[in-house]
Design an enzyme around this catalytic site. Structure first.
Site, mmCIF file in Angstrom:
data_model
loop_
_atom_site.group_PDB
_atom_site.id
_atom_site.type_symbol
_atom_site.label_atom_id
_atom_site.label_comp_id
_atom_site.label_asym_id
_atom_site.label_seq_id
_atom_site.Cartn_x
_atom_site.Cartn_y
_atom_site.Cartn_z
ATOM 1 N N GLY A 37 0.841 -1.190 0.000
ATOM 2 C CA GLY A 37 0.000 0.000 0.000
ATOM 3 C C GLY A 37 0.873 1.234 0.000
ATOM 4 O O GLY A 37 2.077 1.164 -0.261
ATOM 5 N N SER A 44 3.808 -2.174 8.619
ATOM 6 C CA SER A 44 4.696 -2.748 9.631
ATOM 7 C C SER A 44 3.986 -2.918 10.964
ATOM 8 O O SER A 44 4.195 -3.905 11.681
ATOM 9 C CB SER A 44 5.939 -1.860 9.802
ATOM 10 O OG SER A 44 6.660 -1.762 8.595
ATOM 11 N N ASP A 116 6.746 -7.727 4.453
ATOM 12 C CA ASP A 116 6.362 -6.325 4.614
ATOM 13 C C ASP A 116 7.088 -5.538 3.529
ATOM 14 O O ASP A 116 8.311 -5.421 3.554
ATOM 15 C CB ASP A 116 6.762 -5.831 6.008
ATOM 16 C CG ASP A 116 6.432 -4.359 6.204
ATOM 17 O OD1 ASP A 116 5.491 -3.876 5.551
ATOM 18 O OD2 ASP A 116 7.119 -3.692 6.997
ATOM 19 N N LYS A 172 -6.479 2.051 10.456
ATOM 20 C CA LYS A 172 -6.584 3.277 11.269
ATOM 21 C C LYS A 172 -8.038 3.736 11.399
ATOM 22 O O LYS A 172 -8.323 4.941 11.413
ATOM 23 C CB LYS A 172 -5.704 4.384 10.690
ATOM 24 C CG LYS A 172 -4.238 3.979 10.543
ATOM 25 C CD LYS A 172 -3.350 5.113 10.107
ATOM 26 C CE LYS A 172 -1.904 4.627 9.949
ATOM 27 N NZ LYS A 172 -0.980 5.703 9.557
ATOM 28 N N MET A 173 -8.935 2.764 11.497
ATOM 29 C CA MET A 173 -10.339 3.093 11.695
ATOM 30 C C MET A 173 -10.555 3.830 13.007
ATOM 31 O O MET A 173 -11.528 4.596 13.151
ATOM 32 C CB MET A 173 -11.193 1.817 11.658
ATOM 33 C CG MET A 173 -11.334 1.173 10.280
ATOM 34 S SD MET A 173 -12.172 2.225 9.071
ATOM 35 C CE MET A 173 -13.805 2.398 9.798
ATOM 36 N N ASP A 174 -9.655 3.624 13.983
ATOM 37 C CA ASP A 174 -9.772 4.331 15.257
ATOM 38 C C ASP A 174 -9.621 5.833 15.085
ATOM 39 O O ASP A 174 -10.148 6.622 15.896
ATOM 40 C CB ASP A 174 -8.734 3.813 16.254
ATOM 41 C CG ASP A 174 -7.316 3.877 15.709
ATOM 42 O OD1 ASP A 174 -7.087 3.340 14.597
ATOM 43 O OD2 ASP A 174 -6.442 4.454 16.377
ATOM 44 N N GLY A 475 38.021 3.000 -30.306
ATOM 45 C CA GLY A 475 38.764 4.134 -29.747
ATOM 46 C C GLY A 475 38.002 5.410 -29.992
ATOM 47 O O GLY A 475 36.974 5.429 -30.688
ATOM 48 N N LEU A 476 38.487 6.502 -29.429
ATOM 49 C CA LEU A 476 37.830 7.791 -29.573
ATOM 50 C C LEU A 476 37.852 8.268 -31.023
ATOM 51 O O LEU A 476 38.674 7.821 -31.834
ATOM 52 C CB LEU A 476 38.525 8.825 -28.689
ATOM 53 C CG LEU A 476 38.409 8.634 -27.172
ATOM 54 C CD1 LEU A 476 39.378 9.556 -26.448
ATOM 55 C CD2 LEU A 476 36.978 8.886 -26.704
ATOM 56 N N SER A 549 32.333 2.561 -31.144
ATOM 57 C CA SER A 549 31.705 1.528 -30.295
ATOM 58 C C SER A 549 32.015 1.782 -28.826
ATOM 59 O O SER A 549 32.771 1.036 -28.205
ATOM 60 C CB SER A 549 32.145 0.122 -30.716
ATOM 61 O OG SER A 549 33.536 0.005 -30.822
#
Length: 638
Positions: A37, A44, A116, A172-174, A475-476, A549
């Site tokens: 959630g 937890s 959890d 957390k209905m309280d 190479g570069l 590359s």
């Protein structure tokens, strides 16, 4: 006769009780579930309450918990149950869950493993990990906040991952005075979303993890309007036994070939689906060879039958080629084998997906190289809209086509989580970067087959009296790759060797004229060149390629296309300041002025080879000297 010690009978009764308890505990069913959630919905705390009420906390843990609860400011003797689970220091400081915390507890009726999972969007990958093996998901919603974006995201993901048992725990209905109207409104909102996603059923329960309402005791006097089961009653009684797995056709991915002596050759693994008996005809996938089951062995002896969930060793009646990663299946109904398929997947890495790059794909015991095509679309988990996308970023969900370097055995994820779910692994960091669910194999993969030819690559090489090579100059820009490669080809021509030079600029005039210089286009550029170089090597040629590359992953991809020893990486090791000072084409000047984007060495990285076969430079060597040195290193050529 000596009198028996009275403690003997007591000890015997205790031992008998222990044996009875262990026997009962051993045969309890196991439920794996996750809590998920949005942030601070009380996941937890809920798990801590379950552990506490199931008496799975030792006295010293309880004392420490009570002490820690006072430190974080709980009132009176109240306990902060979240502290039982939030083990990471960072989690305790922030009051959030970051990692996946696994806990075990048991009741009289069932055993449980609960994960959890984190609520923050940035840790969605951790949540996917926890959900991958779960049978049930508890989706928590804060009664004060209702259904949030992460509620939708997690619900979509658990449904996508095949979890069909969902509990909507309005927590957390309280804090809302146990108001029924609030609960009903949240359930209605979630039901509307669930219908859009395809979630057929879910079980809503009003709870308070902190106060304990409807967690273990049923019913709570604070919710007289709720007539359903408590959470633990539901978890104890929900039917999640995978009877469907027993009813499906037999499958066993081979984990290990067991050959202790010349008289025994068995194939060990976990049966994922169906049942098997001695005498049953089976097929080895992807090879397609058939045989029959000779015996089914376990540590405790041979069996007359084995089924889904059992680990066994199978002996076959015939000597067939079968190894780790293959699947032994019912002969008349084998799983699919293909090197191309479509899948939905979650991207789980900070660095975005690079279409065309090779990743390790692990499916069960199979490990192959896979490339991902640009996504067909990305899925917006809020609106479920399909969004156009060229790549996927962290936590994004998309649908794309995959191709592997050899056929793998699989089934659609909707049919088999074991044979349909895979992970993607970065080849260099070994980090898990994605998790996917296979939907179906591509029809073109079934219709395109290798056409055998009479003249082999060995024949081509023999006609030219040389050993094929791919000399890969990297190479570069301005390092001297093309100049040295051209000089090497000239000297090889004087030696009557058959060669072809593929130059980066020249190829972009034709074969790769449709590609730009983004990271994705550069990957595709090298992939195409690798395929062309492979075909030329098959024709017996010595191929020279001169490309910047810049990425190790793509150079390694080309190396893996060729037989061992045919790919020779030639690093033209020229410092950036020297290459930029030359600036023959004026590209560095444009890049410095911002006129040329994604230029290697300026605003795009160059990953120098770590262990090249040959290293040269044009600071201490002339092109002719470098070419001569290279030729000496690759001799003899036949």
């Amino acid at each position: 006769m000596a009198e028996r010690d009275p403690s003997f009978q007591t000890d015997a009764l205790i031992a008998e009780d222990i044996d009875a308890y262990l026997e009962q505990h051993q045969h309890k069913s196991l439920l794996r579930f996750i809590t998920c959630g949005s942030v601070d919905d009380g996941k937890s705390t809920l798990i801590g309450r379950l552990l506490y009420d199931s008496k799975m906390i030792f006295e010293d843990q309880l004392s420490a918990l009570e002490s820690d609860s006072k430190k974080v400011g709980t009132q009176g003797d109240e306990i902060d149950f979240a502290l039982l689970v939030d083990g990471l220091a960072a989690e305790r400081e922030q009051g959030i869950t970051i990692d996946v915390a696994y806990r075990f507890f048991t009741t009289e009726k069932r055993k449980f493993i609960v994960a959890d999972t984190p609520g923050h969007e940035q840790y969605t990958r951790n949540m996917v990990t926890g959900a991958s093996t779960a049978d049930l998901a508890v989706i928590l919603v804060d009664a004060r906040k209702g259904v949030l974006q992460q509620t939708r995201r997690h619900s979509y993901l658990v449904h996508l991952l095949g979890i069909r048992h969902l509990v909507l725990a309005v927590n957390k209905m309280d804090l809302v005075d146990y108001d029924q109207a609030t609960f009903d409104s949240i359930v209605a909102d979630y039901a509307a979303f669930a219908e859009e996603v395809g979630i057929e059923t879910f079980t809503p329960i009003p709870i308070s993890g902190f106060k304990g309402d409807n967690i273990t005791a049923s019913p709570s006097p604070n919710t007289p309007w709720y007539n359903g089961l408590s959470l633990i009653d539901h978890l104890e009684t929900v039917e999640v036994a995978n009877t469907a797995a027993q009813e499906r056709s037999f499958r066993m991915p081979v984990q290990w070939v067991n050959r202790p002596n010349l008289d025994f050759r068995g194939f060990a693994g976990l049966i994922t689906d169906g049942t098997v008996q001695p005498g049953d005809p089976v097929r080895i996938v992807p090879a397609g060879k058939t045989s029959k089951i000779k015996s089914i062995s376990t540590f405790d002896g041979d069996l007359d039958e084995a089924g889904a969930g059992q680990s066994v060793t199978l002996m076959l009646e015939d000597e067939v080629d079968c190894s780790r990663g293959d699947v032994i299946a019912a002969a008349d109904d084998p799983p699919e084998a293909s090197d191309q398929f479509c899948a939905t997947f979650v991207w789980m890495d900070e660095e975005a997906l690079k279409p065309g790059r090779g990743y390790w794909l692990k499916l069960g015991n199979q490990m192959v190289t896979a490339t991902v095509q640009p996504p067909k679309y990305e899925i917006d988990v809020n609106s479920l809209e399909h969004l156009a996308a060229k790549t996927l970023k962290l936590n994004a969900i998309g649908v794309a086509e995959f191709s592997t370097d050899r056929p793998i055995t699989f089934e659609a994820y909707a049919k088999s989580r074991q044979l349909g779910g895979f992970i993607l692994i970065d080849k260099f960091t070994n980090a898990t970067v994605g998790a996917g669910m296979i939907e179906f194999s591509l029809r073109r993969a079934q219709n395109v087959h290798w056409q055998p030819t009479t003249i082999t690559r060995e024949d081509h090489a023999a006609l030219k009296n040389q050993t094929p090579r791919v000399l890969w100059f990297t190479g570069l820009s301005g390092s001297g790759k093309s100049t040295i490669a051209n000089e090497v080809e000239k000297q090889l021509a004087l030696m009557n060797r058959h060669t072809f030079l593929l130059d980066g600029d020249n190829v972009r005039h034709g074969l790769n004229k449709d590609l730009g210089f983004t990271e994705t286009d550069r990957i595709e550029n090298i992939r195409r060149i690798g395929e062309v170089a492979k075909l030329m090597a098959d024709a017996g040629l010595i191929v020279l390629t001169a490309f910047i590359s810049p990425f190790r992953a793509e150079r390694r991809m080309v190396r893996e296309m060729l037989p061992e020893g045919e790919f020779v990486e030639v690093f033209v090791d020229t410092p950036l300041e020297v290459a930029e000072k030359r600036d023959v084409k004026g590209l560095y000047k444009k890049a410095r002025e911002g006129q040329l984007k994604n230029f290697t060495g300026i605003d795009s990285p160059y990953e120098a080879p770590e262990h090249p076969e040959i290293r040269v430079n044009t600071v201490d060597m002339t092109p002719a000297e470098a070419a001569n040195y290279i030729i000496q290193q690759i001799l003899p050529l036949k």
